[in-house]
Each structure stands twice: as C-alpha cells, then as structure tokens.
Scaffold this motif. Structure first.
Motif, PDB file in Angstrom:
ATOM      1  N   SER A  10      19.810 -26.267  41.105  1.00  0.00           N
ATOM      2  CA  SER A  10      20.611 -24.900  41.932  1.00  0.00           C
ATOM      3  C   SER A  10      19.997 -23.488  41.750  1.00  0.00           C
ATOM      4  O   SER A  10      20.508 -22.485  42.672  1.00  0.00           O
ATOM      5  N   GLY A  11      19.219 -23.695  40.678  1.00  0.00           N
ATOM      6  CA  GLY A  11      18.819 -22.344  40.273  1.00  0.00           C
ATOM      7  C   GLY A  11      17.564 -21.385  41.399  1.00  0.00           C
ATOM      8  O   GLY A  11      17.330 -20.888  41.278  1.00  0.00           O
ATOM      9  N   TYR A  12      16.570 -22.603  41.883  1.00  0.00           N
ATOM     10  CA  TYR A  12      15.988 -22.617  42.779  1.00  0.00           C
ATOM     11  C   TYR A  12      16.451 -22.244  43.779  1.00  0.00           C
ATOM     12  O   TYR A  12      15.992 -21.610  44.251  1.00  0.00           O
ATOM     13  N   LEU A  13      17.421 -22.663  44.424  1.00  0.00           N
ATOM     14  CA  LEU A  13      18.476 -22.533  45.512  1.00  0.00           C
ATOM     15  C   LEU A  13      18.867 -20.555  45.508  1.00  0.00           C
ATOM     16  O   LEU A  13      18.755 -19.789  46.450  1.00  0.00           O
ATOM     17  N   LEU A  14      19.483 -19.716  44.148  1.00  0.00           N
ATOM     18  CA  LEU A  14      19.906 -18.820  43.701  1.00  0.00           C
ATOM     19  C   LEU A  14      19.127 -18.513  44.044  1.00  0.00           C
ATOM     20  O   LEU A  14      19.132 -17.019  44.222  1.00  0.00           O
ATOM     21  N   ALA A  15      17.907 -18.262  44.196  1.00  0.00           N
ATOM     22  CA  ALA A  15      16.545 -17.865  43.291  1.00  0.00           C
ATOM     23  C   ALA A  15      16.365 -17.492  45.037  1.00  0.00           C
ATOM     24  O   ALA A  15      16.112 -15.943  45.453  1.00  0.00           O
ATOM     25  N   ALA A  16      16.513 -18.715  45.968  1.00  0.00           N
ATOM     26  CA  ALA A  16      15.926 -18.484  47.315  1.00  0.00           C
ATOM     27  C   ALA A  16      16.950 -17.085  47.951  1.00  0.00           C
ATOM     28  O   ALA A  16      16.517 -16.848  49.115  1.00  0.00           O
ATOM     29  N   GLY A  17      17.999 -17.225  47.720  1.00  0.00           N
ATOM     30  CA  GLY A  17      19.040 -16.865  48.568  1.00  0.00           C
ATOM     31  C   GLY A  17      18.964 -15.368  47.793  1.00  0.00           C
ATOM     32  O   GLY A  17      18.521 -14.304  48.685  1.00  0.00           O
TER      33      GLY A  17
END
Length: 428
Positions: free
Chosen positions: A337-344
C-alpha cells in the motif's frame, strides 16, 4: 513464485507489481521533466527497476533490521492471536495508548499482565470483543475465513475499485504547480516539499520512497504520541522529523503554514480524523491518503493495522498450517500500500508538471490491497519457508543495520533516520 516471500498467497506478485507501479511513474516523471539522457531510448530504461532480493528485503524491513546487531521484537505482549469463547481474535497493542484502550475495552486495569488478559478474553465472544473495541478506540478483530470476509459488508466494500483510487475535487482552480528545482534523473523530485502526517508503516514507506527520489519530506508527529523507536529507525530514512502539537492554536497554525508552501500532503489517519484540523480539504497540494479499511463501507471509521486486516480478511487462516493461524512473510499489505500510494502521488505530480493537473486526492487502503492479494491466481499451498535476502541487501550506519532502498540503482537513502521529533518544523 519467489522463495524470498514464499506464502500460500502470491505475496511476491503483489510486492513486485506495487514496486513496479512506482517505478513506472518515476520513469514517466523523468520523461516529462526531460531528465533522461536519451529521449528516444526504450521506455523501460527510464524507469528504476527492482530485483526480487531488494523487494523482499524492503518488505521484510522489520525482520532485516538490527540495532547493535540484535533483531527487534515487532509485537508487544498483548498484540497477537488470542482464543475467545467461540474462536479467535487478533489484537494490536504496540503503542501504550492502544494497550490502555484495549484493556479498558475488556474491563481490565492498566497494570494487567498477559495471563489475566488471556483468561479474560477466553470468556468473551469474538463478535462482542470486536464490537467493544471498535466502540472504545481499541484494536481487535474477529479472525474470519475468506468467505466470511467477502460476505461481510466491510469486505464487500473493499472488494472492488482500483487499488490506487483517485478522487477528483469539484474545483481545480487552485491546483498548485509543483516546485521542481534542481532535478536530476536520480532525484526527479528535488524541490518538492512533502508534509508527512503518517505513522507506523504504510504511510512512512510511501514518504520514504518520495524522499529516495529527492523530495524534501518533513514528518510531523504529536509530542504526546512518540513513534516506536525501532519503527522510526526502519522507515524514517531520508526524512526530517519534527514534533508539533496540533491541539494547540500555535501548533495548528504552524502546520497550516507548512502546508501553504507544500507540494504534497500525505496522511495516514482514519478518514475524516483530520477534519477538525482543517486538513482534509487543502487540495491545492497533492493529497495522498492511506487508511486501514478504506473510505467506504461500515468500517471506514475504524482504526486498523496490517496484522488486523490479515486476520479479518481470512489471510491468517489461509497462511496457517496444522490447525495454527499464520501470517504473511512480511507486513506486505502495509508495504504494498505504501508503494502504491507513492506511485499515485508521483503520477499526480507528473500530471501537474505536464500541464494536466487537478485537485485530485490519491487514496489506498490496506483492505483493498488485501482484496487484490486474495483475488490473484497462483496460490501455493506447498510452499517452503520464506528465504532471507542476501547480506548485500542491507546497509549499516552506526548502531543500525537496515534494508537498502527497493530500487537497484540506489545503494542507500539520502541519509539515515534522524532522531524522532528533533528537527525544526520548517522547510529547509
């Protein structure tokens, strides 16, 4: 399937794809900013890549961490699986205030030991404990099967929709153009100011990734809620850390002044938890939000952690063996979730740099990431133990040995974690 994150569920796939999502957006930002040395080279060469060893080390950051050569204990004595009258519950009491709330919710004194706690829970029904904790700000969930979770309204709410949700604001007139300054291919986020109001793992992983790519990240915490020391050392790299009491007029004014000149706001609290501070609708900056249960459904207002989401969604049963409950080989819901949030967030910054920005907010939740994991093909019921990443996946600074950054082209973060709460609450 990778042996580094071996599990019944395809954890390695979720880990690799969430990291790749961030890498792809960083590559796009590099192209938008004209930072790649060869404009006509293959697009794949512009995005940072990650080996499975680095991915596993990053996701297993708590088990890779050493302080004075000793491993850390990730869970407190009242955090874990406990038998109740009609099944099992999972509790979380790592922070002192969460421990106090949990004991209060089950009717025990604050000086209660583990044995009395075990006896008390054995006399309670799982649903009763689940409800009592939710009503009293404590953290415990009933351990459910996968089918029970999908049949639950909270499970239904988390099952559909993008893993990176984008919510457009009605008004985009105040959309702030990012302040990229001194950018390089290695630091495409140089000049970007990130106000970090996150805790624990998922949010700090996102802001640590932004710091890796050159952003100035300032984390703000309440002086009354210190972060767990080892946790800050593990995911505080590349960020400055300040203490501000937003319950005071001066403290809240300070945070709003910081936000006035921030490009990104990242929050990791329950939906609407920051409304009283006027921070939910400051959409002129890119707003990235992570929560446990998402913004929809009956559990949207609940507190939660990775371990609780695993228990509620059926993952703990699926990963168990020989009648014992289990867990994923890493707190993978948090890290993914952390890497997905950074991607967004990087995607929104790239849009704004390219002239297509809006006042959209970017949202991820651990429950939605869990639903993604549960619905992927490729379960491996005969897997062996998760393999430990090799020694070259860690770096040592003084007393602390921690995982290297997830992307292979980076040997380390800009600087190790600074002492918690000791920096000035100002931009440099």
């Amino acid at each position: 399937m990778s042996a580094f994150l071996a599990a019944t569920l395809p954890v390695a796939t979720v880990a690799a794809e969430s990291v790749a999502a961030l890498g792809a957006e960083v590559g796009r930002l590099r192209r938008v900013l004209g930072l790649h040395p060869s404009a006509d080279s293959d697009a794949s060469t512009r995005a940072p890549t990650a080996s499975m060893q680095r991915i596993a080390a990053s996701f297993m950051g708590d088990s890779m961490l050493r302080i004075d050569d000793a491993p850390v204990q990730p869970f407190a004595d009242l955090s874990g699986f406990f038998r109740v009258a009609d099944g099992w519950v999972r509790t979380h009491a790592n922070y002192p205030h969460h421990r106090a709330a949990l004991l209060d919710a089950v009717g025990l004194d604050s000086d209660c030991g583990r044995d009395r706690f075990v006896d008390r829970l054995a006399s309670m029904a799982a649903a009763e404990l689940d409800r009592s904790c939710a009503e009293n700000g404590a953290l415990a969930v009933q351990v459910r099967t996968e089918d029970e979770w999908w049949a639950h309204p909270a499970g239904e709410a988390a099952r559909f929709g993008p893993v990176i949700a984008r919510t457009d604001a009605a008004d985009s007139t105040n959309c702030r153009v990012p302040g990229f300054r001194g950018c390089t291919a290695a630091a495409p986020l140089a000049g970007i100011r990130v106000l970090d109001l996150t805790r624990v793992i998922a949010g700090p992983v996102a802001t640590r990734a932004l710091a890796l790519f050159g952003a100035e990240v300032l984390r703000i915490d309440s002086p009354h809620r210190p972060e767990i020391a080892w946790q800050h050392l593990e995911n505080g790299q590349g960020k400055r850390s300040a203490s501000v009491d937003m319950n005071t007029r001066a403290g809240l004014a300070r945070v709003h002044r910081l936000l006035d000149s921030a490009d990104v706001l990242v929050t990791g609290y329950r939906p609407r938890a920051l409304e009283r501070f006027g921070l939910e609708h400051r959409a002129e900056a890119v707003h990235g939000r992570v929560s446990a249960w998402g913004t929809r459904g009956p559990w949207s207002g609940r507190r939660g952690f990775d371990s609780l989401v695993q228990a509620a969604t059926g993952i703990s049963i699926l990963e168990g063996r020989a009648g014992e409950l289990g867990r994923l080989p890493a707190q993978a819901l948090d890290h993914a979730s952390g890497y997905l949030l950074a991607a967004g967030i990087v995607s929104e910054l790239a849009d704004r740099a390219d002239g297509f920005g809006s006042n959209a907010s970017v949202e991820v939740s651990l429950a939605r990431t869990a639903a993604w994991l549960l619905t992927l093909p490729g379960r491996d019921h005969g897997h062996g133990p998760a393999q430990t990443p090799p020694p070259d996946c860690v770096v040592t600074h003084g007393r602390v040995t921690a995982a290297r950054p997830v992307f292979d082209e980076y040997v380390d973060y800009p600087f190790p974690a600074r002492p918690w709460g000791t920096d000035d609450a100002d931009w440099t």
